[in-house]
Write a protein that holds these residues in place. Structure first.
Motif, PDB file in Angstrom:
ATOM      1  N   PRO A 241      29.403  24.111  17.142  1.00 54.91           N
ATOM      2  CA  PRO A 241      30.778  24.581  17.363  1.00 54.91           C
ATOM      3  C   PRO A 241      31.318  25.443  16.232  1.00 54.91           C
ATOM      4  O   PRO A 241      32.083  26.379  16.476  1.00 54.91           O
ATOM      5  N   ALA A 242      30.935  25.146  14.986  1.00 56.25           N
ATOM      6  CA  ALA A 242      31.412  25.946  13.854  1.00 56.25           C
ATOM      7  C   ALA A 242      30.884  27.378  13.951  1.00 56.25           C
ATOM      8  O   ALA A 242      31.608  28.343  13.663  1.00 56.25           O
ATOM      9  N   ASP A 243      29.613  27.532  14.359  1.00 55.58           N
ATOM     10  CA  ASP A 243      29.054  28.877  14.535  1.00 55.58           C
ATOM     11  C   ASP A 243      29.780  29.613  15.656  1.00 55.58           C
ATOM     12  O   ASP A 243      30.031  30.824  15.567  1.00 55.58           O
ATOM     13  N   ALA A 244      30.114  28.891  16.720  1.00 58.24           N
ATOM     14  CA  ALA A 244      30.827  29.515  17.832  1.00 58.24           C
ATOM     15  C   ALA A 244      32.217  29.976  17.394  1.00 58.24           C
ATOM     16  O   ALA A 244      32.662  31.067  17.762  1.00 58.24           O
ATOM     17  N   ARG A 245      32.908  29.163  16.587  1.00 55.55           N
ATOM     18  CA  ARG A 245      34.244  29.548  16.124  1.00 55.55           C
ATOM     19  C   ARG A 245      34.179  30.800  15.251  1.00 55.55           C
ATOM     20  O   ARG A 245      35.041  31.686  15.346  1.00 55.55           O
ATOM     21  N   ARG A 246      33.162  30.888  14.398  1.00 60.74           N
ATOM     22  CA  ARG A 246      33.023  32.085  13.552  1.00 60.74           C
ATOM     23  C   ARG A 246      32.758  33.326  14.412  1.00 60.74           C
ATOM     24  O   ARG A 246      33.295  34.401  14.142  1.00 60.74           O
ATOM     25  N   ALA A 247      31.953  33.159  15.459  1.00 63.30           N
ATOM     26  CA  ALA A 247      31.669  34.289  16.344  1.00 63.30           C
ATOM     27  C   ALA A 247      32.921  34.715  17.108  1.00 63.30           C
ATOM     28  O   ALA A 247      33.176  35.911  17.278  1.00 63.30           O
ATOM     29  N   VAL A 248      33.705  33.741  17.546  1.00 65.58           N
ATOM     30  CA  VAL A 248      34.957  34.049  18.251  1.00 65.58           C
ATOM     31  C   VAL A 248      35.907  34.810  17.332  1.00 65.58           C
ATOM     32  O   VAL A 248      36.539  35.794  17.741  1.00 65.58           O
TER      33      VAL A 248
ATOM     34  N   GLU B 186      38.644  31.467  22.919  1.00 61.24           N
ATOM     35  CA  GLU B 186      38.795  30.400  21.933  1.00 61.24           C
ATOM     36  C   GLU B 186      37.704  29.351  22.112  1.00 61.24           C
ATOM     37  O   GLU B 186      37.143  29.198  23.206  1.00 61.24           O
ATOM     38  N   SER B 187      37.432  28.651  21.030  1.00 61.81           N
ATOM     39  CA  SER B 187      36.515  27.518  21.056  1.00 61.81           C
ATOM     40  C   SER B 187      37.344  26.264  21.283  1.00 61.81           C
ATOM     41  O   SER B 187      38.364  26.058  20.617  1.00 61.81           O
ATOM     42  N   VAL B 188      36.926  25.436  22.242  1.00 59.03           N
ATOM     43  CA  VAL B 188      37.681  24.223  22.559  1.00 59.03           C
ATOM     44  C   VAL B 188      36.794  23.002  22.336  1.00 59.03           C
ATOM     45  O   VAL B 188      35.554  23.098  22.372  1.00 59.03           O
ATOM     46  N   PRO B 189      37.393  21.837  22.101  1.00 61.25           N
ATOM     47  CA  PRO B 189      36.587  20.622  21.913  1.00 61.25           C
ATOM     48  C   PRO B 189      35.745  20.311  23.139  1.00 61.25           C
ATOM     49  O   PRO B 189      36.155  20.584  24.281  1.00 61.25           O
ATOM     50  N   THR B 190      34.581  19.724  22.906  1.00 61.43           N
ATOM     51  CA  THR B 190      33.670  19.426  24.007  1.00 61.43           C
ATOM     52  C   THR B 190      34.293  18.502  25.031  1.00 61.43           C
ATOM     53  O   THR B 190      34.072  18.657  26.241  1.00 61.43           O
TER      54      THR B 190
ATOM     55  N   ASP C  70      26.074  14.778  27.176  1.00 56.41           N
ATOM     56  CA  ASP C  70      26.442  13.979  26.008  1.00 56.41           C
ATOM     57  C   ASP C  70      25.999  14.639  24.708  1.00 56.41           C
ATOM     58  O   ASP C  70      26.334  14.170  23.625  1.00 56.41           O
ATOM     59  N   GLN C  71      25.199  15.713  24.803  1.00 56.69           N
ATOM     60  CA  GLN C  71      24.696  16.367  23.609  1.00 56.69           C
ATOM     61  C   GLN C  71      25.753  17.304  23.027  1.00 56.69           C
ATOM     62  O   GLN C  71      26.529  17.922  23.764  1.00 56.69           O
ATOM     63  N   PRO C  72      25.815  17.416  21.688  1.00 60.80           N
ATOM     64  CA  PRO C  72      26.772  18.337  21.062  1.00 60.80           C
ATOM     65  C   PRO C  72      26.515  19.772  21.515  1.00 60.80           C
ATOM     66  O   PRO C  72      25.369  20.203  21.677  1.00 60.80           O
ATOM     67  N   CYS C  73      27.579  20.497  21.740  1.00 62.27           N
ATOM     68  CA  CYS C  73      27.457  21.897  22.122  1.00 62.27           C
ATOM     69  C   CYS C  73      28.797  22.570  21.877  1.00 62.27           C
ATOM     70  O   CYS C  73      29.803  21.914  21.592  1.00 62.27           O
ATOM     71  N   ALA C  74      28.814  23.886  21.985  1.00 57.59           N
ATOM     72  CA  ALA C  74      30.045  24.647  21.824  1.00 57.59           C
ATOM     73  C   ALA C  74      30.602  24.988  23.205  1.00 57.59           C
ATOM     74  O   ALA C  74      29.849  25.296  24.135  1.00 57.59           O
ATOM     75  N   ILE C  75      31.920  24.920  23.329  1.00 54.57           N
ATOM     76  CA  ILE C  75      32.602  25.267  24.570  1.00 54.57           C
ATOM     77  C   ILE C  75      33.579  26.398  24.269  1.00 54.57           C
ATOM     78  O   ILE C  75      34.426  26.276  23.370  1.00 54.57           O
ATOM     79  N   LEU C  76      33.460  27.484  25.008  1.00 63.16           N
ATOM     80  CA  LEU C  76      34.379  28.607  24.854  1.00 63.16           C
ATOM     81  C   LEU C  76      35.242  28.726  26.098  1.00 63.16           C
ATOM     82  O   LEU C  76      34.756  28.549  27.218  1.00 63.16           O
ATOM     83  N   ARG C  77      36.512  29.030  25.912  1.00 65.45           N
ATOM     84  CA  ARG C  77      37.445  29.273  27.013  1.00 65.45           C
ATOM     85  C   ARG C  77      37.867  30.739  26.946  1.00 65.45           C
ATOM     86  O   ARG C  77      38.353  31.210  25.916  1.00 65.45           O
TER      87      ARG C  77
ATOM     88  N   ALA D 215      28.344  38.919  15.951  1.00 63.11           N
ATOM     89  CA  ALA D 215      28.122  37.735  15.110  1.00 63.11           C
ATOM     90  C   ALA D 215      26.722  37.164  15.239  1.00 63.11           C
ATOM     91  O   ALA D 215      26.456  36.075  14.714  1.00 63.11           O
ATOM     92  N   ASP D 216      25.852  37.867  15.936  1.00 59.89           N
ATOM     93  CA  ASP D 216      24.472  37.408  16.106  1.00 59.89           C
ATOM     94  C   ASP D 216      24.410  36.010  16.714  1.00 59.89           C
ATOM     95  O   ASP D 216      23.542  35.199  16.361  1.00 59.89           O
ATOM     96  N   LEU D 217      25.336  35.709  17.633  1.00 62.88           N
ATOM     97  CA  LEU D 217      25.348  34.408  18.301  1.00 62.88           C
ATOM     98  C   LEU D 217      24.443  34.486  19.522  1.00 62.88           C
ATOM     99  O   LEU D 217      24.734  35.218  20.476  1.00 62.88           O
ATOM    100  N   ALA D 218      23.356  33.722  19.509  1.00 61.58           N
ATOM    101  CA  ALA D 218      22.382  33.751  20.597  1.00 61.58           C
ATOM    102  C   ALA D 218      22.034  32.328  21.003  1.00 61.58           C
ATOM    103  O   ALA D 218      21.200  31.671  20.357  1.00 61.58           O
ATOM    104  N   PRO D 219      22.656  31.777  22.044  1.00 59.66           N
ATOM    105  CA  PRO D 219      22.345  30.418  22.483  1.00 59.66           C
ATOM    106  C   PRO D 219      20.860  30.273  22.834  1.00 59.66           C
ATOM    107  O   PRO D 219      20.265  31.180  23.423  1.00 59.66           O
ATOM    108  N   PRO D 220      20.243  29.129  22.477  1.00 63.36           N
ATOM    109  CA  PRO D 220      18.809  28.946  22.731  1.00 63.36           C
ATOM    110  C   PRO D 220      18.479  28.689  24.195  1.00 63.36           C
ATOM    111  O   PRO D 220      17.319  28.811  24.587  1.00 63.36           O
TER     112      PRO D 220
END
Length: 258
Positions: free
Chosen positions: A122-129, A161-165, A175-182, A205-210
């Motif tokens: 999520p921190a990487d997603a927030r920086r990319a946003v 924006e990045s929102v809590p999971t 149940d696994q940690p992940c980033a959520i964008l709205r 931001a070089d954000l590339a989900p695996p």
């Protein structure tokens, strides 16, 4: 002629149905529910169904809209129940109103999307946003039938924006940690889709989900420019119906699907 406007979903594995697949399934549902459809004229009559801004294949949606024309009056809620029972689980008819105002398609000016980025911190997603929001323009490329087209994906984005999971409304919980964008995006030409915004996040931001991103449309309707929110496109029909004199409900018999 009565016109009914419907809101339906694409959930679970049914997100992978194409718009053509849905059209065929919906026309079968109309026949099963014995809906008194109006038909076009000509040598190949077809049911009068108007589809509005369908979501791309592979994306889920909680807010797809269409309008049907009937030759005799039906109660919208009863019709919704019959059609929902006639469609496969995942293609769910969740709302129905009688069309009392013009221009449904004109009220679909923006969409709210949720992007689930499994495997992304999520921190990487927030920086990319933040990088995306601060950029004056974000050029991306998309391959079309006329070749590769370059356009600005930033100008159509109202908010990202990045929102809590735990706030996720998507239909693929985990149940696994992940980033959520709205994402709230205007409907413009050329259309800016969620995958274009993902390409923009990769560019700035070089954000590339695996793994592939799960995309779900949560809402679409008229954009309130002051608040940046998307309003219910069926609300004007409900309000117009509430102001009209109450009449006896339609009593025509409707047969439940087998």
């Amino acid at each position: 002629m009565q016109r009914i406007r419907l809101r339906y979903t694409k959930r679970g594995r049914l997100r992978f149905t194409s718009h053509r697949d849905f059209q065929r399934a919906f026309e079968r549902a109309l026949r099963r529910a014995e809906v008194p459809m109006a038909y076009s004229a000509g040598f190949t009559p077809h049911p009068k169904v108007s589809y509005a801004n369908a979501a791309p294949t592979g994306t889920g949606s909680e807010a797809e809209y269409l309008e049907i024309a009937l030759t005799s009056a039906r109660d919208p809620e009863q019709l919704r129940t019959l059609l929902d029972a006639s469609l496969p689980a995942g293609l769910d008819v969740i709302d129905a109103v009688e069309a009392r105002t013009p221009g449904l398609a004109d009220r679909l000016t923006a969409s709210v999307w949720e992007l689930r980025l499994d495997g992304v911190d999520p921190a990487d997603a927030r920086r990319a946003v933040d990088a995306f929001d601060e950029a004056p323009a974000v050029e991306v490329q998309r391959r079309t039938k006329n070749g590769v087209r370059t356009f600005d994906a930033r100008s159509a984005v109202v908010s990202l924006e990045s929102v809590p999971t735990h706030d996720s409304q998507a239909d693929r919980p985990s149940d696994q940690p992940c980033a959520i964008l709205r994402l709230v995006v205007r409907h413009v030409t050329p259309a800016v889709r969620p995958d274009d915004v993902l390409s923009g996040l990769r560019a700035v931001a070089d954000l590339a989900p695996p793994v592939p991103v799960a995309v779900t449309r949560l809402a679409q309707g008229l954009l309130d420019e002051e608040t940046g929110t998307v309003t219910d496109p069926l609300a004007p029909d409900r309000e117009a119906g509430a102001k009209e004199p109450q009449t006896a409900p339609a009593t025509a018999a409707a047969t439940a699907p087998a």
